[in-house]
Design an enzyme around this catalytic site. Structure first.
Site, PDB file in Angstrom:
ATOM      1  N   GLY A  47       0.808  -1.225   0.000  1.00  0.00           N
ATOM      2  CA  GLY A  47       0.000   0.000   0.000  1.00  0.00           C
ATOM      3  C   GLY A  47       0.835   1.265   0.000  1.00  0.00           C
ATOM      4  O   GLY A  47       0.651   2.160  -0.824  1.00  0.00           O
ATOM      5  N   GLU A 116      -6.539   4.298   2.200  1.00  0.00           N
ATOM      6  CA  GLU A 116      -6.689   2.977   2.811  1.00  0.00           C
ATOM      7  C   GLU A 116      -7.647   3.054   3.983  1.00  0.00           C
ATOM      8  O   GLU A 116      -8.036   4.148   4.419  1.00  0.00           O
ATOM      9  CB  GLU A 116      -5.315   2.441   3.242  1.00  0.00           C
ATOM     10  CG  GLU A 116      -4.447   2.074   2.048  1.00  0.00           C
ATOM     11  CD  GLU A 116      -3.063   1.596   2.420  1.00  0.00           C
ATOM     12  OE1 GLU A 116      -2.916   0.909   3.434  1.00  0.00           O
ATOM     13  OE2 GLU A 116      -2.121   1.937   1.686  1.00  0.00           O
ATOM     14  N   HIS A 241      -5.080  -8.855   8.585  1.00  0.00           N
ATOM     15  CA  HIS A 241      -5.423  -8.091   7.381  1.00  0.00           C
ATOM     16  C   HIS A 241      -6.641  -8.756   6.754  1.00  0.00           C
ATOM     17  O   HIS A 241      -6.664  -9.974   6.589  1.00  0.00           O
ATOM     18  CB  HIS A 241      -4.240  -8.084   6.411  1.00  0.00           C
ATOM     19  CG  HIS A 241      -4.351  -7.022   5.353  1.00  0.00           C
ATOM     20  ND1 HIS A 241      -5.334  -7.040   4.398  1.00  0.00           N
ATOM     21  CD2 HIS A 241      -3.611  -5.916   5.124  1.00  0.00           C
ATOM     22  CE1 HIS A 241      -5.186  -5.976   3.608  1.00  0.00           C
ATOM     23  NE2 HIS A 241      -4.154  -5.275   4.038  1.00  0.00           N
ATOM     24  N   ARG A 287      -9.246  -1.833   9.993  1.00  0.00           N
ATOM     25  CA  ARG A 287      -8.998  -3.255   9.754  1.00  0.00           C
ATOM     26  C   ARG A 287      -9.620  -4.201  10.762  1.00  0.00           C
ATOM     27  O   ARG A 287     -10.075  -5.287  10.407  1.00  0.00           O
ATOM     28  CB  ARG A 287      -7.491  -3.498   9.781  1.00  0.00           C
ATOM     29  CG  ARG A 287      -6.935  -3.367   8.447  1.00  0.00           C
ATOM     30  CD  ARG A 287      -5.513  -3.710   8.422  1.00  0.00           C
ATOM     31  NE  ARG A 287      -5.015  -2.965   7.278  1.00  0.00           N
ATOM     32  CZ  ARG A 287      -3.768  -2.763   7.019  1.00  0.00           C
ATOM     33  NH1 ARG A 287      -2.856  -3.232   7.833  1.00  0.00           N
ATOM     34  NH2 ARG A 287      -3.411  -2.098   5.962  1.00  0.00           N
ATOM     35  N   ARG A 383      -3.398  -0.786  14.571  1.00  0.00           N
ATOM     36  CA  ARG A 383      -2.602   0.132  13.738  1.00  0.00           C
ATOM     37  C   ARG A 383      -3.416   0.661  12.553  1.00  0.00           C
ATOM     38  O   ARG A 383      -4.107  -0.107  11.860  1.00  0.00           O
ATOM     39  CB  ARG A 383      -1.380  -0.611  13.199  1.00  0.00           C
ATOM     40  CG  ARG A 383      -0.560   0.179  12.219  1.00  0.00           C
ATOM     41  CD  ARG A 383       0.604  -0.633  11.740  1.00  0.00           C
ATOM     42  NE  ARG A 383       0.189  -1.751  10.928  1.00  0.00           N
ATOM     43  CZ  ARG A 383       0.289  -1.823   9.605  1.00  0.00           C
ATOM     44  NH1 ARG A 383       0.818  -0.819   8.933  1.00  0.00           N
ATOM     45  NH2 ARG A 383      -0.108  -2.890   8.958  1.00  0.00           N
TER      46      ARG A 383
HETATM   47  P1  FAD Z   1      11.292  -6.140   8.615  1.00  0.00           P
HETATM   48  O1  FAD Z   1      11.158  -5.362   7.386  1.00  0.00           O
HETATM   49  O2  FAD Z   1      10.453  -7.348   8.757  1.00  0.00           O
HETATM   50  O3  FAD Z   1      12.807  -6.563   8.769  1.00  0.00           O
HETATM   51  C1  FAD Z   1      13.212  -7.428   9.803  1.00  0.00           C
HETATM   52  C2  FAD Z   1      14.635  -7.847   9.526  1.00  0.00           C
HETATM   53  O4  FAD Z   1      15.166  -8.540  10.656  1.00  0.00           O
HETATM   54  C3  FAD Z   1      14.780  -8.823   8.366  1.00  0.00           C
HETATM   55  O5  FAD Z   1      15.932  -8.447   7.652  1.00  0.00           O
HETATM   56  C4  FAD Z   1      14.993 -10.176   9.038  1.00  0.00           C
HETATM   57  O6  FAD Z   1      15.697 -11.116   8.268  1.00  0.00           O
HETATM   58  C5  FAD Z   1      15.799  -9.735  10.237  1.00  0.00           C
HETATM   59  N1  FAD Z   1      15.778 -10.669  11.368  1.00  0.00           N
HETATM   60  C6  FAD Z   1      14.721 -11.151  12.040  1.00  0.00           C
HETATM   61  N2  FAD Z   1      15.125 -11.957  13.044  1.00  0.00           N
HETATM   62  C7  FAD Z   1      16.468 -11.967  13.009  1.00  0.00           C
HETATM   63  C8  FAD Z   1      17.469 -12.613  13.778  1.00  0.00           C
HETATM   64  N3  FAD Z   1      17.178 -13.437  14.785  1.00  0.00           N
HETATM   65  N4  FAD Z   1      18.777 -12.390  13.461  1.00  0.00           N
HETATM   66  C9  FAD Z   1      19.104 -11.593  12.428  1.00  0.00           C
HETATM   67  N5  FAD Z   1      18.197 -10.964  11.664  1.00  0.00           N
HETATM   68  C10 FAD Z   1      16.899 -11.148  11.950  1.00  0.00           C
HETATM   69  N6  FAD Z   1       3.206  -1.363   6.395  1.00  0.00           N
HETATM   70  C11 FAD Z   1       2.963  -0.140   5.905  1.00  0.00           C
HETATM   71  O7  FAD Z   1       3.170   0.866   6.602  1.00  0.00           O
HETATM   72  N7  FAD Z   1       2.526   0.011   4.620  1.00  0.00           N
HETATM   73  C12 FAD Z   1       2.298  -1.047   3.807  1.00  0.00           C
HETATM   74  O8  FAD Z   1       1.927  -0.875   2.655  1.00  0.00           O
HETATM   75  C13 FAD Z   1       2.514  -2.349   4.303  1.00  0.00           C
HETATM   76  N8  FAD Z   1       2.276  -3.441   3.543  1.00  0.00           N
HETATM   77  C14 FAD Z   1       2.599  -4.670   4.029  1.00  0.00           C
HETATM   78  C15 FAD Z   1       2.441  -5.794   3.210  1.00  0.00           C
HETATM   79  C16 FAD Z   1       2.836  -7.037   3.662  1.00  0.00           C
HETATM   80  C17 FAD Z   1       2.656  -8.239   2.781  1.00  0.00           C
HETATM   81  C18 FAD Z   1       3.392  -7.181   4.948  1.00  0.00           C
HETATM   82  C19 FAD Z   1       3.842  -8.527   5.445  1.00  0.00           C
HETATM   83  C20 FAD Z   1       3.520  -6.083   5.780  1.00  0.00           C
HETATM   84  C21 FAD Z   1       3.129  -4.832   5.327  1.00  0.00           C
HETATM   85  N9  FAD Z   1       3.269  -3.699   6.138  1.00  0.00           N
HETATM   86  C22 FAD Z   1       3.003  -2.457   5.632  1.00  0.00           C
HETATM   87  C23 FAD Z   1       3.932  -3.797   7.427  1.00  0.00           C
HETATM   88  C24 FAD Z   1       5.386  -3.361   7.234  1.00  0.00           C
HETATM   89  O9  FAD Z   1       5.850  -3.845   6.000  1.00  0.00           O
HETATM   90  C25 FAD Z   1       6.279  -3.884   8.332  1.00  0.00           C
HETATM   91  O10 FAD Z   1       5.708  -3.628   9.572  1.00  0.00           O
HETATM   92  C26 FAD Z   1       7.631  -3.177   8.256  1.00  0.00           C
HETATM   93  O11 FAD Z   1       8.176  -3.331   6.973  1.00  0.00           O
HETATM   94  C27 FAD Z   1       8.559  -3.738   9.306  1.00  0.00           C
HETATM   95  O12 FAD Z   1       9.830  -3.220   9.082  1.00  0.00           O
HETATM   96  P2  FAD Z   1      11.011  -3.657  10.055  1.00  0.00           P
HETATM   97  O13 FAD Z   1      12.236  -3.031   9.527  1.00  0.00           O
HETATM   98  O14 FAD Z   1      10.610  -3.403  11.445  1.00  0.00           O
HETATM   99  O15 FAD Z   1      11.058  -5.241   9.906  1.00  0.00           O
HETATM  100  C1  SIN Z   2      -1.793  -2.976   2.427  1.00  0.00           C
HETATM  101  O1  SIN Z   2      -1.281  -2.609   1.364  1.00  0.00           O
HETATM  102  O2  SIN Z   2      -2.984  -3.277   2.519  1.00  0.00           O
HETATM  103  C2  SIN Z   2      -0.946  -3.072   3.632  1.00  0.00           C
HETATM  104  C3  SIN Z   2      -0.873  -1.774   4.289  1.00  0.00           C
HETATM  105  C4  SIN Z   2      -0.434  -1.917   5.702  1.00  0.00           C
HETATM  106  O3  SIN Z   2      -0.282  -3.010   6.227  1.00  0.00           O
HETATM  107  O4  SIN Z   2      -0.256  -0.871   6.329  1.00  0.00           O
END
Ligand code: FAD
Ligand code: SIN
Length: 543
Positions: A47, A116, A241, A287, A383
């Site tokens: 999104g 959204e 979701h 949601r 959220r």
């Molecule tokens: P992540 O991006 O999940 O990164 C975590 C990292 O930690 C990864 O590199 C992983 O390999 C690493 N890791 C985990 N455990 C370990 C370990 N033990 N040792 C070493 N490395 C480790 N949010 C929005 O705001 N907008 C959106 O449009 C949206 N769309 C989404 C669509 C999908 C399909 C999904 C699944 C989520 C979506 N979300 C969205 C939520 C959002 O993408 C996530 O909450 C956000 O990207 C999390 O970012 P992060 O950096 O915290 O974690």
């Molecule tokens: C979505 O594109 O529907 C995901 C957006 C989000 O998780 O915030």
């Protein structure tokens, strides 16, 4: 081997990378990531990222929508801070090379803005429907160009190293010194020592049988922080979701909420609409409301899925606005321009996590948490869509700013850290135990700790997960570690924390719905649930 740096960042999603790019201006950064750098939930975000950039929008409106969605549990100061910091952080992402989709005909905004669920304005910047992939691409490129950043792929953080663990003496103010990290390719554990440690390990969707999350989302950060003595909060608020594609060959594929933002309508198998019975915003309600409405309708009808109908939009529009979703559907034989898409709710986002203050600091000194792993107070009980990527970049900056102020005066400790003790050195001959427990946890959480909960279901889940935890614990100490075993141990721990937080909340609010307490308790100021090792020990004694 001991690897020393100024910053140890666990995770290479948006939170870990955004923080590292900034911190590299201060000192050496080691990013440890358990698979390839790109593998993260960030990479699958569709999104976009919510922020006030249109003249017709306002901070007050984004703040109101976030608070409304959070069902009375958001920390309003944090909400105000994140929302008002948003545009600055978006500019930074653009400076770093992120290319958001531009508006056609420049309709008063430079960038095309999506809508959204729960948003009263169009305010979601996106890169078609592959926003996460574009952000990850730009941030990885930026990090790889920086000589102060070293990325350790296929390195799995096992445990945080704390002063109290090293000395065996509980500390009033404990301190984090680094982490033990399993080098997956070489099968050995290294010591990563650093002055500041940032957990950015993402969420825990894999705790549930049906999830939109990629395989990395096993809650490792929450489990590690819990073991290290940090506070964990609000784990009962797992966001489902409403629209995960229902197809046997694509179990985790998301159909973005932006599809509903562009006119998609939820329907039953019969073609009848139903959301008008549940919320004035209908298919674009928050949601929690939509997921629960679908769950109710599916239980009533006995059907396996509902349908998302966007056939009112023409093919060209759909191909342009949602190229990724359009292509995936075509691959699977679904023509979204001609027929409704079958969808079901799926575990998507962990609103709780490692409890941090407004600077991203945990209760353990020098240990910070950022992104989905953290519970900052922004999301409350539910959220708001696309606020997650925003929270990650705002808090990455916040943590960086805080550390910048103390950086020069914080010296590296000279405490010796012993090498990892392999204990059970035998090769495992029972990998079936791991895979059986893995399946059982996910099934149990889906059936008993899902969208609709009850005291009986929670109690049942608690009994099963306790047995599994005990079994894993015995197994863990007897055999050589593997990624699968580490993930299983963390997954079980996180399941336990979700169950305990759910049992502690004696009301229904936002994403937590318990049939035995169907109403919201507004008799007092709403409180976060907080769980620590000591609290869990206390609970065990009383049962
Ligand atoms: P992540 O991006 O999940 O990164 C975590 C990292 O930690 C990864 O590199 C992983 O390999 C690493 N890791 C985990 N455990 C370990 C370990 N033990 N040792 C070493 N490395 C480790 N949010 C929005 O705001 N907008 C959106 O449009 C949206 N769309 C989404 C669509 C999908 C399909 C999904 C699944 C989520 C979506 N979300 C969205 C939520 C959002 O993408 C996530 O909450 C956000 O990207 C999390 O970012 P992060 O950096 O915290 O974690
Ligand atoms: C979505 O594109 O529907 C995901 C957006 C989000 O998780 O915030």
């Amino acid at each position: 081997m001991e690897i020393q740096s100024d910053f140890l960042v666990l995770g290479s999603g948006i939170a870990g990378l955004a923080f590292s790019i900034k911190a590299a201006g201060l000192g050496k950064v080691s990013i440890v990531t358990k698979k390839a750098t790109v593998e993260s939930s960030t990479n699958y975000a569709q999104g976009g990222i919510a922020s006030v950039t249109a003249q017709t929008d306002s901070f007050e409106s984004h703040i109101r929508d976030t608070l409304e969605s959070g069902a009375g549990l958001c920390n309003e100061n944090i909400v105000r801070y994140v929302v008002t910091e948003g545009p600055g952080r978006i500019d930074e992402l653009i400076d770093w090379g992120v290319m958001f989709t531009r508006a056609e005909n420049n309709k008063g905004t430079l960038y095309d803005l999506g809508r959204e669920g729960g948003h009263t304005h169009r305010r979601v910047l996106h890169a078609s429907d592959l926003t996460g992939r574009e952000i990850e691409r730009a941030l990885i490129e930026k990090a790889e160009q920086n000589n102060n950043i070293s990325i350790y792929e296929n390195h799995f953080a096992v445990n945080l190293i704390t002063l109290s663990k090293l000395t065996g003496v509980p500390q009033i103010q404990d301190r984090c010194l680094g982490a033990y990290v399993f080098d997956v390719e070489h099968g050995c554990v290294h010591t990563f020592r650093a002055r500041f440690i940032v957990l950015a390990t993402g969420g825990s969707g894999k705790v549930y049988l049906i999830t939109t999350n990629p395989d990395i989302a096993t809650g490792d950060g929450v489990a590690m922080a819990f073991r290290a003595g940090a506070e964990i909060s609000n784990m009962e608020f797992i966001q489902f979701h409403p629209t995960c594609l229902y197809h046997p060959e694509a179990r985790s594929f998301l159909i973005s909420e932006a599809v509903r933002g562009e006119g998609g309508i939820l329907k039953l198998k019969s073609g009848a609409t139903f959301m008008e019975k549940y919320h004035p915003l209908k298919s674009l309600a928050p949601r929690d409301v939509v997921a629960k409405a679908i769950d109710t309708e599916l239980k009533k009808s006995g059907d396996e899925c509902v349908y998302l109908d966007i056939t009112r939009r023409d093919r060209r529009f759909l191909e342009n606005r949602f190229p990724h979703i359009y292509r995936k559907c075509i691959e699977l034989g679904i023509d979204m321009a001609e027929e409704p898409i079958p969808v079901v709710p799926a575990a998507h986002y962990q609103c709780g996590g490692v409890r941090v203050n407004e600077h991203g600091e945990t209760k353990v000194d020098r240990l910070y948490a950022c992104g989905e792993v953290a519970c900052t107070g922004l999301h409350g009980a539910n959220r708001l869509a696309s606020n997650s990527l925003l929270e990650a970049v705002v808090f990455a900056h916040r943590i960086y700013t805080r550390i910048s102020m103390v950086y020069e005066s914080t010296q590296e400790g000279i405490i010796e850290i012993p090498a990892w003790d392999p204990k059970g050195a035998a090769e495992s001959d029972e990998s079936i135990v791991v895979s059986n427990n893995w399946d059982e946890i996910r099934m149990c959480m889906w059936n008993y700790v899902g969208i609709v909960r009850s005291n009986k279901r929670l109690e049942r889940a608690r009994r099963r997960i306790d047995i599994i935890l005990q079994e894993i614990n015995e197994y863990y100490w007897n055999f050589k570690i593997t990624s699968e075993l580490l993930e299983l141990r963390n997954l079980a721990m996180v399941a336990k924390l979700i169950i305990e937080c759910s049992c502690a909340r004696k009301e229904s609010r936002g994403l937590h719905f318990n049939l035995d307490y169907p109403g919201r308790d507004d008799s007092d100021t709403p409180k976060d649930t907080i769980i620590t090792k000591a609290i869990l020990r206390g609970l065990k004694k009383n049962t």
